[in-house]
Write an enzyme that holds these catalytic residues in place. Sequence first.
Site, PDB file in Angstrom:
ATOM      1  N   SER A 175       0.821  -1.208   0.000  1.00 33.17           N
ATOM      2  CA  SER A 175       0.000   0.000   0.000  1.00 33.17           C
ATOM      3  C   SER A 175       0.855   1.258   0.000  1.00 33.17           C
ATOM      4  O   SER A 175       1.929   1.291   0.589  1.00 33.17           O
ATOM      5  CB  SER A 175      -0.916   0.034   1.217  1.00 33.17           C
ATOM      6  OG  SER A 175      -1.601   1.256   1.224  1.00 33.17           O
ATOM      7  N   GLU A 216      -9.814   2.799   4.096  1.00 34.95           N
ATOM      8  CA  GLU A 216      -9.437   3.956   3.265  1.00 34.95           C
ATOM      9  C   GLU A 216     -10.680   4.554   2.583  1.00 34.95           C
ATOM     10  O   GLU A 216     -10.848   5.783   2.565  1.00 34.95           O
ATOM     11  CB  GLU A 216      -8.423   3.473   2.223  1.00 34.95           C
ATOM     12  CG  GLU A 216      -7.979   4.493   1.209  1.00 34.95           C
ATOM     13  CD  GLU A 216      -7.069   3.843   0.154  1.00 34.95           C
ATOM     14  OE1 GLU A 216      -6.206   3.021   0.512  1.00 34.95           O
ATOM     15  OE2 GLU A 216      -7.250   4.143  -1.035  1.00 34.95           O
ATOM     16  N   HIS A 259      -7.552  -2.697   4.882  1.00 34.96           N
ATOM     17  CA  HIS A 259      -6.914  -1.382   4.790  1.00 34.96           C
ATOM     18  C   HIS A 259      -7.653  -0.534   3.750  1.00 34.96           C
ATOM     19  O   HIS A 259      -7.983   0.628   3.988  1.00 34.96           O
ATOM     20  CB  HIS A 259      -5.432  -1.537   4.429  1.00 34.96           C
ATOM     21  CG  HIS A 259      -4.790  -0.273   3.932  1.00 34.96           C
ATOM     22  ND1 HIS A 259      -4.987   0.203   2.640  1.00 34.96           N
ATOM     23  CD2 HIS A 259      -3.998   0.628   4.551  1.00 34.96           C
ATOM     24  CE1 HIS A 259      -4.334   1.339   2.513  1.00 34.96           C
ATOM     25  NE2 HIS A 259      -3.721   1.616   3.643  1.00 34.96           N
ATOM     26  N   ASN A 260      -7.908  -1.122   2.614  1.00 35.07           N
ATOM     27  CA  ASN A 260      -8.572  -0.361   1.546  1.00 35.07           C
ATOM     28  C   ASN A 260     -10.014  -0.009   1.906  1.00 35.07           C
ATOM     29  O   ASN A 260     -10.477   1.078   1.577  1.00 35.07           O
ATOM     30  CB  ASN A 260      -8.538  -1.145   0.234  1.00 35.07           C
ATOM     31  CG  ASN A 260      -7.162  -1.126  -0.400  1.00 35.07           C
ATOM     32  OD1 ASN A 260      -6.159  -0.972   0.286  1.00 35.07           O
ATOM     33  ND2 ASN A 260      -7.103  -1.292  -1.707  1.00 35.07           N
ATOM     34  N   LYS A 317      -4.786  -6.290   3.675  1.00 38.09           N
ATOM     35  CA  LYS A 317      -4.678  -5.189   2.700  1.00 38.09           C
ATOM     36  C   LYS A 317      -6.071  -4.768   2.238  1.00 38.09           C
ATOM     37  O   LYS A 317      -6.351  -3.572   2.073  1.00 38.09           O
ATOM     38  CB  LYS A 317      -3.817  -5.632   1.509  1.00 38.09           C
ATOM     39  CG  LYS A 317      -3.830  -4.672   0.320  1.00 38.09           C
ATOM     40  CD  LYS A 317      -3.176  -3.346   0.665  1.00 38.09           C
ATOM     41  CE  LYS A 317      -3.289  -2.215  -0.300  1.00 38.09           C
ATOM     42  NZ  LYS A 317      -3.691  -2.325  -1.640  1.00 38.09           N
TER      43      LYS A 317
END
Length: 500
Positions: free
Chosen positions: A132, A211, A207-208, A204
Site C-alpha cells: 500500500s 481507506e 486497509h482499503n 490489505k
Amino acid sequence: MPKSQSDIGLIGLAVMGQNLALNIADHGFQISVYNRTTEKTDKFVAENPHTPGGVVGTKTLEEFVKSLAKPRKMIILVQAGKATDAVIDGLVPLLEQGDIVIDGGNALWTDTIRREKALAAKGLRFIGSGVSGGEEGARFGPSLMPGGELAAWKELKPIWEAVAAKVDAKTGKPIMGATPGHPVTGGVPCTTYIGANGAGHYVKMIHNGIEYGDMQMICEAYALMKGLLGLKAAEMGAIFTEWNAGILDSFLIEITADILKQKDPVSKKPFVDIVLDTAGQKGTGKWTSTNALDMGVPAPTIAEAVFARCISAIKEERVAASKILKGPAKKYRGSKKALLAAIHDALYCSKICSYAQGFQLMRTAQKEYGWTLNFGEIAQIWRGGCIIRAAFLQKITEAYARNPDLANLLLDPYFNKTVKKAQENWRKVISLAAECGVAAPTFSSALAYYDSYRSARLPANLLQSQRDYFGAHTYERTDQPRGKFFHLDWPEPTRPQIAS
Ligand code: 2AM
C-alpha cells in the site's frame, strides 16, 4: 561489478512494478526484471543504469528465472486476477522446490489461499503481500502486509524490511525525505508477518475498506462546511491544515488541505470546483463490504462509503432528480467556530467507528480462516507508507497493547472516553445535516452503529416476532437460557379482503 545472480526478481513493469524495483535496488539488492512486452524492460533498464544494487533486464521467463539466486525469490506485480494466474502458470514449470513466488498485487485473499495451496502441492512457496502507498509508496517506502509460509517470510524479511516505509521509533511518525538512490534507513519498518496464506491480502483489503471510509468521511466534513457554512475551498483548506496538526493528523487530511488550496491551471478557479463529482472505484471497498455481509459482521460505515461512490456515479440521474425532489430550506445560523469544532469531532468519532468495524472484520476473519492476527502490529505497520497512515493508528496500537483480546475498539478506555466527550458535537452535526438536507451517510451510519452497539436491547425482539409470525422461525425468550427456541401458535392472519 554486477553479481552473477540477482537477490530477487520482479515481473510486471507497470508504474508500481518499476517503482518497487527501483526501491529494492536503492537498498543495494540486485534485482532482475521481466515484462511481457520486452520494449518496456529495455526502456526501464536503459533509464536506470546507476541504481545502487543494479537492475538486470531479462527477455524471457527462462532467462529471468535463471538469473536469480536460489532459493529464488520473485515478485509478481501484474493486474490482479487472470494476469496473475497466467504469470504463475508460466513460472511454475521453470521453478525448483523451495523457490518463493510473491504476489504484490491487489489479489482477492481467497485467490491467494487457492494459489498458495496449489504451489505448496508442488513444493513451491507463495507469499501474498499487500503493498500500500500507491506509486510514491512503492518508490520510497510502502506499507507491506505479507502472508504465507513463515519460513518463506523469513527469507524475504530482510528485503521487505529494507524497502518498507519507516516510522520513528519514539513518535511513530513516518520518516520522510527519501530521494532516488538515497532511501530512508533506520526507524521501524512498516511490515510484519501477517499470517498464513491469504492473511496479508485480506488485511490489505481491510486497509482499503478503511481507506474508502476515511476518504468519504473527509468528503462529508467538506460537504458540511460548504453546505452549512458556505465556506470557500481555500478557507476549508486552511481548516484541514489546522486539523492536521491535531489528532486527525494523517496523509489523507494533509492531501485534502493541499487539494482544497489548489487552483485549476486552466480556469484559475479552485481545482475542486471544476472536478466532476463522480467517483470511480476498483473494487477493494466492495470486497470488504461483501465480506462483511458474508460473515455477518456489521461494517455499515465502510459499506456506506462504497455506496456513496455508487450514488456519485449516477450523475445524470441526480441532476434530473435535483429538479424534482425538494429538501428543507433551513439554514444554519449559529457560530461558525462551534460548528467547525463539531464537524471535527463528528469526523473523529465516525473514524473511530469505521476502524472499529474494520478491526471487527479481521477479528472474525481470523477465526474463519484459521489465522492469528496481531491487531496492534497491523495498526503499527499502517503508521507509515500507506494511504491511511495517521497519528491515530498509534492509539489503536496502544489499545491492543492494553488488551490484545479487545472485543471492539470502542471499548478501549481511550476511545470510549474520546467518544463520550465528543458525542454531543457528533449528534449536533448529524441533526443539523438532517435538518438542513446535507447528506452525511458515513457520519450518520457510524452514529447508528455506535448507538446500536451500545444498546443492551435492540428492536430485534419485534423483528424476531415478525419472523415467528409469518415463517415460524422461532424465538428465544428473555426469561429462558439462550439457545432454547420457542414458537407461538399465531392466530390466522386477518388479511384485508380484496374485492373481486
Ligand atoms: P505488458 O506491459 O506486457 O502489458 C500491468 O498491466 C502489468 O501487467 C504490465 O506490466 C503488463 O505487461 C502485465 N500483464 C498484464 N497481463 C499480463 C499477462 N497476461 N501476462 C503477463 N503480464 C501481464
